[in-house]
Design an enzyme around this catalytic site. Sequence first.
Site, PDB file in Angstrom:
ATOM      1  N   TYR A 154      -4.539  -3.458   2.157  1.00  0.00           N
ATOM      2  CA  TYR A 154      -3.274  -2.739   1.972  1.00  0.00           C
ATOM      3  C   TYR A 154      -3.438  -1.720   0.860  1.00  0.00           C
ATOM      4  O   TYR A 154      -4.344  -1.798   0.034  1.00  0.00           O
ATOM      5  CB  TYR A 154      -2.132  -3.708   1.644  1.00  0.00           C
ATOM      6  CG  TYR A 154      -2.218  -4.357   0.280  1.00  0.00           C
ATOM      7  CD1 TYR A 154      -1.641  -3.765  -0.852  1.00  0.00           C
ATOM      8  CD2 TYR A 154      -2.889  -5.576   0.103  1.00  0.00           C
ATOM      9  CE1 TYR A 154      -1.733  -4.368  -2.096  1.00  0.00           C
ATOM     10  CE2 TYR A 154      -2.976  -6.174  -1.146  1.00  0.00           C
ATOM     11  CZ  TYR A 154      -2.394  -5.566  -2.242  1.00  0.00           C
ATOM     12  OH  TYR A 154      -2.480  -6.148  -3.481  1.00  0.00           O
ATOM     13  N   CYS A 155      -2.537  -0.730   0.861  1.00  0.00           N
ATOM     14  CA  CYS A 155      -2.475   0.265  -0.207  1.00  0.00           C
ATOM     15  C   CYS A 155      -1.040   0.773  -0.283  1.00  0.00           C
ATOM     16  O   CYS A 155      -0.129   0.151   0.254  1.00  0.00           O
ATOM     17  CB  CYS A 155      -3.481   1.396   0.014  1.00  0.00           C
ATOM     18  SG  CYS A 155      -3.309   2.234   1.603  1.00  0.00           S
ATOM     19  N   THR A 156      -0.811   1.896  -0.925  1.00  0.00           N
ATOM     20  CA  THR A 156       0.556   2.365  -1.158  1.00  0.00           C
ATOM     21  C   THR A 156       1.288   2.703   0.135  1.00  0.00           C
ATOM     22  O   THR A 156       2.364   2.180   0.412  1.00  0.00           O
ATOM     23  CB  THR A 156       0.545   3.600  -2.083  1.00  0.00           C
ATOM     24  OG1 THR A 156      -0.199   3.305  -3.249  1.00  0.00           O
ATOM     25  CG2 THR A 156       1.965   3.993  -2.469  1.00  0.00           C
TER      26      THR A 156
END
Length: 343
Positions: free
Chosen positions: A198-200
């Site tokens: 996951y990331c922003t």
Amino acid sequence: MQLYNTLSAKEREALIEAAGQERLTISFYKYAHIGNTAIFRNHLFIYWNEIDVLGRIYVAKEGINAQLSVPAENFEAFKMHLDSISFLEHVRLNIAIEQDNKSFLKLKVKVRNKIVADGLDDDTFDVTNKGIHVDALMFNELIEDPDTILVDMRNHYESEIGHFKNAITPDVDTFRDSLDIIERDLTDYKEDKKLVMYCTGGIRCEKASAYYKHKGFKQVYQLEGGIIEYTRQVKNKNLENKYRGKNFVFDHRRGERISNDVIAQCHQCGAPCDTHVNCANEACHLLFIQCKSCAGQMNDCCSNDCKEIHALPFEEQKALRKGKTVSNKIFKKGRSEVLKFKK
């Protein structure tokens, strides 16, 4: 024809205040194969400038990455324009959880070599051959699976103020640093573990998912829409929120609160705090975490030296900065030796 900004940030800020219109902060990205990036860049600037879009947009042969704001009344016109571009039709838009009319004060559309710097030089690496996208519900289920390895694809200063429970949070300064480190540390799990990232907003872990598939990982997943979309789905569908703390964002807000947990500390005194600021000394501008008490004592600066410089008349400060560059210090992102409680 005007293809650049003519107003300063202060002039634009005054116009936004005078207009009194609600603006929406939006981000989106799309990996695609773009032929003439310069023509595409100019096309975007001309139309978006007309409908008062502000933001930071990168265009490259591998796609587009955009963080921007648009007047709410112009949102439909903006969306129709996106849908008129074949590879951007129905592209997912991440609308900010917390709105700020001044999140962006200029329109910058730039051509880059890549929309996400990865440090890779591999002609056989196809960024469009991505992993499996999962929504918030499936993500919650996956990260409780003992056969899952959850990895935060963001940098240390982002995960420091917030992350999912049990996530691996690499201690890296840039995305390019994390790719090889993660592959090295997880190489024994390529065949039998689920790699979930996951990331922003999704752009980094989408590229990472394609990269790790290329490197032989068999089960690769990414959180679709990143933390921003996860938070929206958790609220709308009444799901359990497994994220702790704030989500770092790349505009003037610097963060959106996702849970009430404060998992970071002031870099100056060690008190619980997750508010990022930039040092008020323009010759420094270091990004770090500072509580209100320290902000008052240090005049919004990271050190006593910067505090002394910031107290000088503006022209003296400007003279001290002349001919000097501090980009290496700015991008230390909280690693400065002057910070006693840095991560």
